[in-house]
Scaffold this motif. Structure first.
Motif, short mmCIF file in Angstrom:
data_model
loop_
_atom_site.label_atom_id
_atom_site.label_comp_id
_atom_site.label_asym_id
_atom_site.label_seq_id
_atom_site.Cartn_x
_atom_site.Cartn_y
_atom_site.Cartn_z
N ASN B 18 0.81 -1.26 -0.09
CA ASN B 18 -0.16 0.22 -0.01
C ASN B 18 0.98 1.15 0.12
O ASN B 18 2.02 1.16 0.39
CB ASN B 18 -0.96 0.08 1.27
N THR B 20 0.84 5.83 0.23
CA THR B 20 -0.02 7.13 0.15
C THR B 20 0.89 8.34 -0.59
O THR B 20 2.03 8.47 -0.22
CB THR B 20 -0.09 7.39 1.84
N THR B 53 -13.78 12.89 0.62
CA THR B 53 -13.22 11.68 0.39
C THR B 53 -13.97 11.02 -0.84
O THR B 53 -15.12 10.98 -0.97
CB THR B 53 -13.02 10.87 1.74
N LYS B 54 -13.35 10.19 -1.83
CA LYS B 54 -13.81 9.54 -2.58
C LYS B 54 -13.17 8.09 -2.66
O LYS B 54 -11.88 8.05 -2.36
CB LYS B 54 -13.79 10.01 -4.04
N GLN B 55 -13.63 6.99 -3.14
CA GLN B 55 -13.16 5.95 -3.43
C GLN B 55 -13.59 5.27 -4.66
O GLN B 55 -14.51 5.53 -5.33
CB GLN B 55 -13.21 4.92 -2.38
N ASN B 56 -12.25 4.45 -5.27
CA ASN B 56 -12.77 3.96 -6.93
C ASN B 56 -11.77 2.87 -6.85
O ASN B 56 -10.73 2.47 -6.98
CB ASN B 56 -12.21 5.00 -7.85
N ARG B 58 -9.38 0.12 -5.83
CA ARG B 58 -8.29 0.18 -4.82
C ARG B 58 -7.69 1.37 -4.73
O ARG B 58 -6.69 1.48 -3.78
CB ARG B 58 -7.17 -0.80 -5.38
N LEU B 59 -8.32 2.56 -5.24
CA LEU B 59 -7.71 4.01 -5.03
C LEU B 59 -8.77 4.56 -4.28
O LEU B 59 -9.92 4.35 -4.42
CB LEU B 59 -7.64 4.54 -6.57
N SER B 60 -8.08 5.48 -3.41
CA SER B 60 -9.10 6.59 -2.72
C SER B 60 -8.35 7.74 -2.51
O SER B 60 -7.04 7.91 -2.40
CB SER B 60 -9.46 5.90 -1.54
N THR B 62 -8.51 11.75 -0.52
CA THR B 62 -8.96 12.72 0.41
C THR B 62 -8.32 13.88 0.34
O THR B 62 -7.23 14.36 0.24
CB THR B 62 -8.60 12.24 2.19
N TYR B 73 -4.37 7.39 -1.82
CA TYR B 73 -4.08 6.08 -1.16
C TYR B 73 -4.28 4.92 -2.45
O TYR B 73 -5.15 4.89 -3.37
CB TYR B 73 -4.95 5.82 -0.23
N SER B 75 -3.97 0.90 -2.68
CA SER B 75 -3.80 -0.30 -1.83
C SER B 75 -3.44 -1.57 -2.88
O SER B 75 -4.41 -1.53 -3.91
CB SER B 75 -5.16 -0.55 -1.15
#
Lengths: 116, 110
Positions: B18, B20, B53-56, B58-60, B62, B73, B75
């Motif tokens: 992972n 950042t 914050t958004k997530q898609n 494995r990616l997010s 903030t 991020y 992961s």
């Protein structure tokens, strides 16, 4: 799918020979941008059109010009390309900022320009 | 004009790890976008995230607008995540001109 299309993908021209790069969009956005990205650097804004209004960045060389004949198309003209103009040229579009503030920019795949 | 700084400049990961990525900006923003530039030069839009914050997958991402930074991020990284990640922002003042950071070059090894 709505998109931003740049042609050609690769362009080779001779030193001093005028060249035109094209960009078209099906997003019906009223703002179109041209960026220059040299090797291992970040994209840098050259100019943008807000509808028909042309807005040049202060440090964009005079050698670079642009045309926007209609909403869908925008062209980048390099009048006398020098070796330093070899770069990736990226076109982007966005809708105009509304009361909510900014709008995301949508990029084409770019045209990689080489100068012989 | 607005200044955009990214860190780290380079990152090497083993597949599955992972990471950042950070983006600091110097002014209030009305646009902040994260991009992935692949080895063919295509600039892929990952997130439009001026705040929140958004997530898609494995990616997010903030963005804390009040503290003027954004984080991306990744992961369970994959080799296809390799490339350069750019953060770009436009200031609340003046027209929405994106200023790009210098990027984070990511290499994911198998």
């Amino acid at each position: 799918d709505a998109m931003v299309i740049q042609n050609p993908r690769y362009q080779v021209t001779q030193f001093g020979k005028p060249v035109t790069l094209s960009c078209s969009q099906t997003l019906n956005h009223n703002v179109m941008y041209w960026y220059q990205q040299k090797s291992s650097q970040a994209p840098k804004l050259l100019f943008h059109y807000y509808d028909k209004d042309f807005n040049n960045e202060a440090d964009t060389p005079d050698n670079f010009q642009s045309r926007r004949p209609n909403t869908s198309f925008c062209f980048l003209d390099i009048r006398s390309p020098g070796l330093g103009d070899a770069a990736m040229y990226l076109c982007a579009t966005s809708s105009s900022p509304g009361w909510k503030g900014g709008q995301p920019q949508h990029f084409g795949d770019g045209t990689r320009l080489s100068i012989l | 004009g607005i200044q955009v700084e990214q860190s780290p400049p380079d990152l090497i990961l083993q597949e599955g790890a992972n990471s950042t990525l950070r983006c600091n900006f110097s002014d209030s923003v009305n646009n902040l976008q994260w991009f992935h530039q692949n080895p063919w030069g295509q600039l892929i839009n990952l997130f439009y995230i001026p705040s929140g914050t958004k997530q898609n997958g494995r990616l997010s991402a903030t963005t804390v607008a009040t503290e003027r930074y954004s984080l991306l991020y990744i992961s369970s990284s994959q080799t296809t995540d390799s490339g350069v990640y750019f953060c770009a922002a436009s200031s609340n003042t003046g027209f929405q001109k994106l200023v790009f950071g210098t990027g984070t070059r990511l290499l994911v090894s198998p």
